[in-house]
Design an enzyme around this catalytic site. Structure first.
Site, PDB file in Angstrom:
ATOM      1  N   GLU A  44       0.842  -1.266  -0.050  1.00 16.43           N
ATOM      2  CA  GLU A  44       0.063   0.028   0.054  1.00 16.43           C
ATOM      3  C   GLU A  44       1.008   1.069  -0.096  1.00 16.43           C
ATOM      4  O   GLU A  44       1.540   1.597   1.045  1.00 16.43           O
ATOM      5  CB  GLU A  44      -1.008   0.028   1.139  1.00 16.43           C
ATOM      6  N   ARG A  74       0.592  10.640   0.067  1.00 14.99           N
ATOM      7  CA  ARG A  74       0.805  11.527   1.202  1.00 14.99           C
ATOM      8  C   ARG A  74       2.183  12.286   0.557  1.00 14.99           C
ATOM      9  O   ARG A  74       2.419  13.442   1.447  1.00 14.99           O
ATOM     10  CB  ARG A  74       1.469  10.812   2.568  1.00 14.99           C
ATOM     11  N   LYS A 132     -11.256  -0.710   6.430  1.00 20.15           N
ATOM     12  CA  LYS A 132      -9.962  -0.500   7.230  1.00 20.15           C
ATOM     13  C   LYS A 132     -10.630   0.056   8.617  1.00 20.15           C
ATOM     14  O   LYS A 132     -11.487   1.060   8.743  1.00 20.15           O
ATOM     15  CB  LYS A 132      -9.331   0.722   6.396  1.00 20.15           C
TER      16      LYS A 132
END
Length: 214
Positions: free
Chosen positions: A43, A47, A131
């Site tokens: 993953e 960011r 999640k």
């Protein structure tokens, strides 16, 4: 949303490295180290300015990796991730617009939740894979244990503050499909581009990847 589950993309692998990449040139060797250590799900969090280029590079050059995009927080982010070659999507939370974009992408997705109401709202919309974030701060193992009784259809990938010591307790829960973590990616190893150390730590994490029966 895709009928394929994120939990089924790499059968038997139940640890997802959560990667923050500052330099896209590091993406391929980093992904290769993780795969060599037994962690094929990668993953890449959106960011940093390098994140989408990193997804593109891994998708193109490390076919044995299943690369996804994390920290997806807008429909535009969904589109960018899909265009870069992401094979799954992860968000820290969700809105109706973001969920619709994730569903329309056709990719397996894990919208983020941290409360029972958010879980119920996703179940109402036909979403069972989620999640749980930030896992430790939001209640950790006891909280997920409490959700299993009234909300047995929900399955979670807890992420946030999980360590090698705490991961087994999460993975033992019947409503946890996998965990996300960064412990196999220490900042000093990444700064030094010590891919051998990353591979070794990934191998240790992969030992937690025992198949789970549902």
């Amino acid at each position: 949303m895709s009928s394929t589950s994120v939990f089924g993309l790499a059968p038997g692998c139940r640890v997802v490295p959560v990667v923050v990449i500052e330099d896209a040139a590091d993406a391929v060797p980093l992904a290769r180290a993780l795969v060599a250590g037994g962690l094929p799900l990668v993953e890449v969090t959106l960011r940093t300015p390098a994140a989408l280029d990193a997804v593109r590079a891994i998708a193109a050059e490390v076919p044995e990796a299943v690369v996804g995009a994390g920290t997806v927080v807008s429909p535009a982010g969904v589109a960018d991730a899909v265009g870069a070659g992401a094979r799954f999507l992860v968000s820290p939370g969700w809105t109706a617009g973001l969920l619709d974009a994730m569903r329309d992408s056709g990719l397996p997705s894990l919208p983020g939740v941290s409360t029972a109401s958010e879980v119920v709202a996703l179940l109402e919309r036909g979403v069972q894979d989620m999640k749980f974030f930030p896992a430790e701060a939001a209640g950790g193992v006891p909280y997920l244990q409490s959700l299993a009784g009234p909300l047995p259809r929900a399955r979670f990938c807890p992420t946030g503050g999980i360590s090698p010591a705490s991961a087994p307790a999460y993975l033992a829960l019947p409503n946890v499909g996998c965990v996300g973590g960064t412990w196999m990616l220490p900042p000093d190893a990444l700064a030094a581009r010590d891919w051998a150390r990353v591979e070794s730590l990934a191998r240790g994490a992969a030992e937690l990847c025992a198949p789970v029966s549902r």
